[in-house]
Scaffold this motif. Structure first.
Motif, PDB file in Angstrom:
ATOM      1  N   MET A 142     -22.194 -34.754  49.527  1.00 15.16           N
ATOM      2  CA  MET A 142     -20.782 -34.868  49.181  1.00 15.16           C
ATOM      3  C   MET A 142     -19.894 -34.515  50.374  1.00 15.16           C
ATOM      4  SD  MET A 142     -20.550 -35.981  46.102  1.00 15.16           S
ATOM      5  CE  MET A 142     -22.010 -36.956  46.446  1.00 15.16           C
ATOM      6  N   VAL A 143     -20.274 -33.470  51.119  1.00 13.74           N
ATOM      7  CA  VAL A 143     -19.521 -33.106  52.326  1.00 13.74           C
ATOM      8  C   VAL A 143     -19.537 -34.264  53.315  1.00 13.74           C
ATOM      9  CG1 VAL A 143     -19.520 -31.623  54.357  1.00 13.74           C
ATOM     10  CG2 VAL A 143     -19.830 -30.614  52.113  1.00 13.74           C
ATOM     11  N   THR A 144     -20.715 -34.817  53.544  1.00  6.61           N
ATOM     12  CA  THR A 144     -20.844 -35.924  54.499  1.00  6.61           C
ATOM     13  C   THR A 144     -20.037 -37.132  54.045  1.00  6.61           C
ATOM     14  OG1 THR A 144     -23.044 -35.184  55.173  1.00  6.61           O
ATOM     15  CG2 THR A 144     -22.479 -37.470  55.614  1.00  6.61           C
ATOM     16  N   VAL A 197     -16.255 -36.294  54.601  1.00  7.03           N
ATOM     17  CA  VAL A 197     -15.948 -36.221  56.030  1.00  7.03           C
ATOM     18  C   VAL A 197     -16.032 -37.606  56.667  1.00  7.03           C
ATOM     19  CG1 VAL A 197     -16.772 -35.334  58.250  1.00  7.03           C
ATOM     20  CG2 VAL A 197     -16.581 -33.802  56.293  1.00  7.03           C
ATOM     21  N   SER A 198     -16.954 -38.448  56.195  1.00  5.25           N
ATOM     22  CA  SER A 198     -17.079 -39.800  56.750  1.00  5.25           C
ATOM     23  C   SER A 198     -15.808 -40.620  56.537  1.00  5.25           C
ATOM     24  CB  SER A 198     -18.269 -40.529  56.108  1.00  5.25           C
ATOM     25  OG  SER A 198     -19.488 -39.905  56.453  1.00  5.25           O
ATOM     26  N   TYR A 249     -12.605 -39.485  56.687  1.00  2.69           N
ATOM     27  CA  TYR A 249     -11.598 -39.203  57.710  1.00  2.69           C
ATOM     28  C   TYR A 249     -12.144 -39.405  59.113  1.00  2.69           C
ATOM     29  CZ  TYR A 249     -12.816 -34.520  59.576  1.00  2.69           C
ATOM     30  OH  TYR A 249     -13.386 -33.451  60.226  1.00  2.69           O
ATOM     31  N   TYR A 250     -13.459 -39.336  59.290  1.00  4.07           N
ATOM     32  CA  TYR A 250     -14.022 -39.607  60.607  1.00  4.07           C
ATOM     33  C   TYR A 250     -13.830 -41.080  60.959  1.00  4.07           C
ATOM     34  CZ  TYR A 250     -16.762 -37.259  64.206  1.00  4.07           C
ATOM     35  OH  TYR A 250     -17.146 -36.628  65.366  1.00  4.07           O
ATOM     36  N   ASN A 251     -13.904 -41.924  59.952  1.00  6.07           N
ATOM     37  CA  ASN A 251     -13.640 -43.351  60.164  1.00  6.07           C
ATOM     38  C   ASN A 251     -12.204 -43.574  60.613  1.00  6.07           C
ATOM     39  OD1 ASN A 251     -14.982 -45.791  60.213  1.00  6.07           O
ATOM     40  ND2 ASN A 251     -14.431 -46.351  58.130  1.00  6.07           N
ATOM     41  N   VAL A 252     -11.298 -42.751  60.109  1.00  3.60           N
ATOM     42  CA  VAL A 252      -9.889 -42.865  60.499  1.00  3.60           C
ATOM     43  C   VAL A 252      -9.707 -42.451  61.957  1.00  3.60           C
ATOM     44  CG1 VAL A 252      -7.556 -42.028  60.014  1.00  3.60           C
ATOM     45  CG2 VAL A 252      -9.112 -42.515  58.125  1.00  3.60           C
ATOM     46  N   ILE A 253     -10.416 -41.426  62.394  1.00  2.36           N
ATOM     47  CA  ILE A 253     -10.333 -41.014  63.801  1.00  2.36           C
ATOM     48  C   ILE A 253     -10.845 -42.134  64.709  1.00  2.36           C
ATOM     49  CG2 ILE A 253     -11.165 -39.341  65.506  1.00  2.36           C
ATOM     50  CD1 ILE A 253     -11.258 -37.270  63.274  1.00  2.36           C
ATOM     51  N   LEU A 254     -11.881 -42.839  64.267  1.00  3.75           N
ATOM     52  CA  LEU A 254     -12.349 -44.000  65.022  1.00  3.75           C
ATOM     53  C   LEU A 254     -11.241 -45.054  65.112  1.00  3.75           C
ATOM     54  CD1 LEU A 254     -15.976 -44.510  63.617  1.00  3.75           C
ATOM     55  CD2 LEU A 254     -15.279 -43.309  65.694  1.00  3.75           C
ATOM     56  N   LEU A 313      -5.901 -32.113  55.944  1.00  2.00           N
ATOM     57  CA  LEU A 313      -6.271 -31.401  54.720  1.00  2.00           C
ATOM     58  C   LEU A 313      -7.782 -31.444  54.502  1.00  2.00           C
ATOM     59  CD1 LEU A 313      -4.722 -29.973  52.329  1.00  2.00           C
ATOM     60  CD2 LEU A 313      -5.072 -32.086  51.051  1.00  2.00           C
ATOM     61  N   ILE A 314      -8.376 -32.624  54.656  1.00  4.87           N
ATOM     62  CA  ILE A 314      -9.831 -32.756  54.487  1.00  4.87           C
ATOM     63  C   ILE A 314     -10.561 -31.924  55.535  1.00  4.87           C
ATOM     64  CG2 ILE A 314     -11.767 -34.371  54.549  1.00  4.87           C
ATOM     65  CD1 ILE A 314      -9.860 -36.537  53.529  1.00  4.87           C
ATOM     66  N   ASP A 315     -10.087 -31.998  56.768  1.00  2.57           N
ATOM     67  CA  ASP A 315     -10.751 -31.274  57.849  1.00  2.57           C
ATOM     68  C   ASP A 315     -10.709 -29.771  57.615  1.00  2.57           C
ATOM     69  OD1 ASP A 315     -11.907 -31.153  60.614  1.00  2.57           O
ATOM     70  OD2 ASP A 315     -10.039 -30.095  60.992  1.00  2.57           O
TER      71      ASP A 315
END
Length: 636
Positions: free
Chosen positions: A122-124, A127-128, A130-135, A463-465
């Protein structure tokens, strides 16, 4: 691959016990034909390094070093690497390789804690998003860098609060005087007034790239250029993973190595700039403050950075290791990956601070005033510094392409965690449907990421981070190490590792026992308690989050951690027998806990499997010696 019947394996084991330490006969292809294996050892090492080396190495480690005494920070950092980072990485890698399963099925070793594996997934998953947004941010800036001059090198005339230099005023006898330093006027510090203006790079980040609203409550429309970049990043990830590790293993030859080319290139260019020495001295040079070692904060920051930079507790380390051959030397791999990760952080710090020192010289201000972390470093301070270099578009393209490749490696592993858990849970359903499963997962993550590319998107990302990728992981890893060391059993776990690596001496395991049973759990517990005691509501810059936003953050935390007690209670209810017998059974390995292939199970798991099946079939008492021995042997 050659097939073995149970009778054949039993005969091989009992007639020649040495066979359990040998590689299984393989005609061709993967050792594990059903799940697949890495095509080569290099692909596993590169994938794991790419997963461990993330954005935190570039935009967080240099800032922490600067904040905690520069070079002095390296002492607690490497101490924490030895006592927490390497032991935990070795533990997770060994677990994944031993059973060839993802982070959920791994908990067949301790069924009552299977909720920990679900919580990791669930964490992954979250996090995936918002990590996609950073990309997407990195892609947008990379495309914007194909302009000369760079669009953030000067202010847009339509915005009045943007300036290339800070506006400073002095309250002289009640009259505001601008540029007072040029008039040879001495101004007391109490009378200095700095106008509220933004630099061109900060203005570009807020007004052009993000089109940022005033707060989380003001959602605004979707920022379409970011939505298109988010779609492109999702397509890249799906294309790289469409054939599983067979395709991603080839992609990492480039994505895991190219960042090092850029880091060294930026380092060489940076140290040749005027003011680079000032930046390096702030980072790790003569201004290192050894007195910081007496403060508890530096040790806490070092442990936290070590812990998070290695991506422990996310499930990715286990997942990547689960595709190894059974007899792969996972011990050596743990050292290679962890030390490479630490070295990358140190080298990236030199590259970052050399150029920030040049920027400070240009602005005639202390280096400390231009040092930022996170988004501020990656999308404001560093782009501003790059815009001052000759041939600035080239350096900017290289920098943001490096951020993209670093982020892609971590995203590959995160998505692979989700796909592996789904495939392991329903192998028949998803057999030969990996491509469809990958595309569906990436499409779902894209849709879930759309709120993060609205005008309030940066607030959602923050917020997610702050709530998900923070102390929640400490809870999961603490339960993980307690479950393996104290419930499953440190001695049993060491014997499992020896089945893969071969017999080791008693003294070899002394250090790992000390870390797994005492040092690492104690450090994690202290950091967890400290993090909760010092928790403050997150901010984005100076913008606070509304009450409902903070409540939503705590709901995300609750959603993740709730799986642990819910799964434990569910299993206790479904298990037969008295409460004590149910607890004992759920604290013992299930009959499905063993190496994936029969040929690797050896005498230990062959006998234990037969005993467990016999106990279940005959419904023996809770006092039977086999069950008692299973529990007692799990303690050191």
């Amino acid at each position: 691959m050659r097939k073995y019947s149970w009778n054949t394996v039993r005969d091989l084991i009992f007639r020649n016990p040495a066979v359990v330490t040998q590689e299984p006969p393989v005609n061709e292809g993967d050792e594990n034909a059903e799940r697949g294996n890495w095509s080569s050892k290099r692909e596993y090492i590169l994938s794991t390094i790419g997963y461990a080396v993330g954005l935190g190495n570039i935009w967080r480690f240099p800032y922490l070093a600067y904040k905690n005494g520069g070079g002095a920070f390296l002492i607690p950092y490497f101490v924490m690497l030895v006592v927490t980072g390497i032991p935990l990485f070795f533990l997770e890698s060994s677990l994944g390789q031993f059973c060839s399963q993802g982070p959920i099925n791994i908990w067949r070793a301790v069924p009552i804690l299977q909720g920990v594996g679900i919580a990791m997934v669930m964490v992954t998953l979250i996090v995936s998003i918002y990590y996609n947004v950073i990309l997407a941010y990195s892609l947008y800036y990379m495309f914007a860098s194909f302009q000369s001059p760079l669009p953030w090198s000067s202010c847009v005339s339509t915005y009045s609060n943007c300036s290339n230099t800070p506006s400073v005023w002095c309250n002289v006898s009640g009259v505001l005087v601008a540029n007072w330093t040029q008039e040879n006027i001495t101004c007391p510090l109490s009378d200095v007034i700095t106008a509220s203006v933004q630099s061109p790079s900060e203005h570009y980040w807020d007004r052009v790239a993000l089109q940022r609203s005033s707060g989380l409550s003001e959602t605004g429309p979707v920022v379409w250029h970011l939505a298109l970049c988010l779609l492109l990043s999702s397509i890249i990830v799906a294309a790289a993973l469409v054939r599983g590790i067979k395709s991603s293993g080839k992609v990492v030859y480039f994505t895991a190595t190219f960042p090092y080319v850029v880091i060294f290139t930026l380092l060489i260019r940076g140290v040749t700039l005027e003011g680079a020495r000032d930046g390096i001295e702030f980072y790790i040079g003569s201004q290192s403050n050894l007195t910081k070692l007496t403060e508890a904060q530096i040790w806490k920051d070092a442990a936290t950075q070590t812990f998070y930079s290695l991506s422990i507790g996310w499930g990715g380390v286990m997942t990547l290791a689960s595709y190894n051959n059974f007899h792969n030397n996972v011990f050596k791999d743990a050292f290679v990956v962890t030390l490479t990760n630490a070295g990358t952080s140190v080298i990236a710090g030199f590259a970052i601070f050399s150029i920030l020192g040049h920027m400070a010289r240009l602005y005639n201000m202390p280096v400390g005033e231009v040092v930022k972390e996170g988004f501020g470093l990656a999308f404001i301070a560093y782009p501003d510094a790059l815009s001052k270099l000759p041939v600035s578009p080239l350096w900017s393209v290289l920098f943001f392409f490096m951020l993209l490749t670093v982020g892609l490696d971590s995203q590959f592993a995160g998505i692979e965690v989700i796909l592996t858990c789904l495939s392991d849970a329903c192998p028949k359903m998803f057999k030969n449907k990996h491509a469809l499963l990958t595309v569906t997962t990436c499409a779902g993550l894209y849709l879930l990421g759309l709120p993060c590319v609205t005008q309030a998107g940066i607030y959602w990302v923050t917020l997610i981070d702050q709530f998900v990728a923070s102390w929640v992981l400490l809870v999961l890893v603490l339960l993980e190490i307690i479950g393996i060391s104290y419930i499953y059993g440190g001695n049993r776990f060491i014997k499992d590792i020896e089945m893969m690596l071969g017999k080791k001496s008693f003294t070899f395991w002394l250090w790992w026992r000390a870390c797994w049973f005492f040092i690492s759990p104690c450090i994690i517990a202290v950091i967890l308690v400290w993090s909760l005691m010092t928790f403050t509501p997150p901010l984005y810059g100076t913008v606070p989050f509304p009450g409902w936003g903070l409540a939503l953050g705590w709901c995300m935390v609750g959603f993740i951690l709730l799986w642990i007690p819910v799964i434990a209670v569910y299993k206790l209810i479904r298990t037969e027998g008295s409460p004590w017998k149910r607890l004992k059974l759920l604290c013992s390995p299930s009959k499905k806990w063993h190496p994936y292939l029969d040929v690797h199970r050896g005498e230990r798991y062959s006998e234990e499997r037969c005993c467990r099946m016999k106990n279940l079939d005959n419904k023996l008492d809770e006092d039977i010696n086999v069950n008692v021995n299973v529990i007692s042997s799990s303690w050191l």
